[in-house]
Design a protein around this motif. Structure first.
Motif, PDB file in Angstrom:
ATOM      1  N   GLU A  97      -7.628  -1.775  -1.546  1.00 28.82           N
ATOM      2  CA  GLU A  97      -6.717  -0.714  -1.071  1.00 28.82           C
ATOM      3  C   GLU A  97      -7.459   0.631  -0.642  1.00 28.82           C
ATOM      4  O   GLU A  97      -6.930   0.912   0.388  1.00 28.82           O
ATOM      5  N   LEU A 146       0.765  -1.199   0.040  1.00 30.84           N
ATOM      6  CA  LEU A 146      -0.066  -0.048   0.045  1.00 30.84           C
ATOM      7  C   LEU A 146       0.828   1.045   0.073  1.00 30.84           C
ATOM      8  O   LEU A 146       1.594   1.303   0.879  1.00 30.84           O
ATOM      9  N   LEU A 199      -8.859   0.077   2.701  1.00 27.90           N
ATOM     10  CA  LEU A 199      -7.780   0.081   3.707  1.00 27.90           C
ATOM     11  C   LEU A 199      -7.399   1.595   4.316  1.00 27.90           C
ATOM     12  O   LEU A 199      -7.014   2.005   5.185  1.00 27.90           O
ATOM     13  N   LEU A 200      -7.148   2.368   2.938  1.00 26.29           N
ATOM     14  CA  LEU A 200      -6.696   3.863   3.257  1.00 26.29           C
ATOM     15  C   LEU A 200      -7.940   4.482   4.171  1.00 26.29           C
ATOM     16  O   LEU A 200      -7.598   5.293   4.993  1.00 26.29           O
ATOM     17  N   LYS A 201      -9.130   4.480   3.932  1.00 25.82           N
ATOM     18  CA  LYS A 201     -10.426   4.707   4.435  1.00 25.82           C
ATOM     19  C   LYS A 201     -10.205   4.451   6.253  1.00 25.82           C
ATOM     20  O   LYS A 201     -10.377   5.044   6.846  1.00 25.82           O
ATOM     21  N   ALA A 202      -9.907   3.109   6.309  1.00 26.90           N
ATOM     22  CA  ALA A 202      -9.893   2.376   7.636  1.00 26.90           C
ATOM     23  C   ALA A 202      -8.586   3.059   8.171  1.00 26.90           C
ATOM     24  O   ALA A 202      -8.414   3.335   9.673  1.00 26.90           O
ATOM     25  N   TYR A 203      -7.376   3.221   7.573  1.00 20.13           N
ATOM     26  CA  TYR A 203      -6.419   3.668   8.438  1.00 20.13           C
ATOM     27  C   TYR A 203      -6.443   5.323   8.765  1.00 20.13           C
ATOM     28  O   TYR A 203      -5.574   6.021   9.162  1.00 20.13           O
ATOM     29  N   GLY A 204      -7.775   6.029   8.250  1.00 18.47           N
ATOM     30  CA  GLY A 204      -7.970   7.403   8.610  1.00 18.47           C
ATOM     31  C   GLY A 204      -7.285   8.313   7.465  1.00 18.47           C
ATOM     32  O   GLY A 204      -7.106   9.518   7.772  1.00 18.47           O
ATOM     33  N   GLU A 205      -6.556   7.737   6.271  1.00 22.70           N
ATOM     34  CA  GLU A 205      -6.015   8.747   5.305  1.00 22.70           C
ATOM     35  C   GLU A 205      -7.187   9.326   4.529  1.00 22.70           C
ATOM     36  O   GLU A 205      -6.790  10.513   4.217  1.00 22.70           O
ATOM     37  N   PHE A 252       1.276   5.061   0.581  1.00 25.73           N
ATOM     38  CA  PHE A 252       0.768   6.327   1.148  1.00 25.73           C
ATOM     39  C   PHE A 252       1.279   7.549   0.513  1.00 25.73           C
ATOM     40  O   PHE A 252       2.367   7.455  -0.072  1.00 25.73           O
ATOM     41  N   TYR A 291      -5.656   3.154  -6.850  1.00 26.20           N
ATOM     42  CA  TYR A 291      -5.736   2.205  -5.738  1.00 26.20           C
ATOM     43  C   TYR A 291      -7.116   1.263  -6.235  1.00 26.20           C
ATOM     44  O   TYR A 291      -7.961   1.564  -6.634  1.00 26.20           O
TER      45      TYR A 291
END
Length: 143
Positions: A99, A26, A102-108, A28, A95
């Motif tokens: 993916e 992934l 996952l970015l949304k889950a990580y708060g990005e 960032f 993405y």
């Protein structure tokens, strides 16, 4: 007429798929980069995207991705911002849907980002009005 000795024409290249697509790391954002969501495709390797910082930008698909990575409206992309043009950017990465989740889950990505529809949620839509009609069973019987 001569014998065909080759392995195929230009269409032979189209069916080949790269093997590294199945599992990749992934990526960032770094400084000078921003997450964006594609609003519409314009053709000629360009698209209109709205960045997470709220600016609508004209994005250019880089040559390495052109005709290899297909981008559609609603996709989450990583764009490289230009120092000399604030209203234009270059697409660095697209993405995949998992993916993007996952970015949304990580708060990005902000919570208001709709990943499957492709359009950011406005405050008017956030109160539960999703645009669908609800039918009851007796309504169906009348039809």
């Amino acid at each position: 007429m001569g014998k065909n000795k080759g392995k195929g024409g230009k269409n032979r290249k189209k069916g080949r798929n790269e093997a590294d697509d199945d599992k990749r790391e992934l990526q960032f954002k770094e400084d000078g980069q921003e997450y964006a969501q594609v609003l519409r495709m314009l053709g000629n390797g360009r698209c209109e995207a709205i960045c997470i910082d709220g600016v609508k930008r004209l994005c250019h698909i880089r040559g390495k991705m052109h005709k290899k990575v297909w981008i559609a409206a609603g996709d989450i992309i990583l764009v490289g911002l230009r120092d000399y043009q604030d209203d234009k950017a270059d697409i660095i990465n697209k993405y995949m849907p998992d993916e993007a989740r996952l970015l949304k889950a990580y708060g990005e990505l902000p919570e208001t980002t709709k990943l499957n529809e492709g359009i950011l949620v406005d405050e008017e839509d956030a109160n539960g009005a999703d645009g669908y009609l609800e039918f009851k069973d007796d309504d169906i019987d009348r039809v």
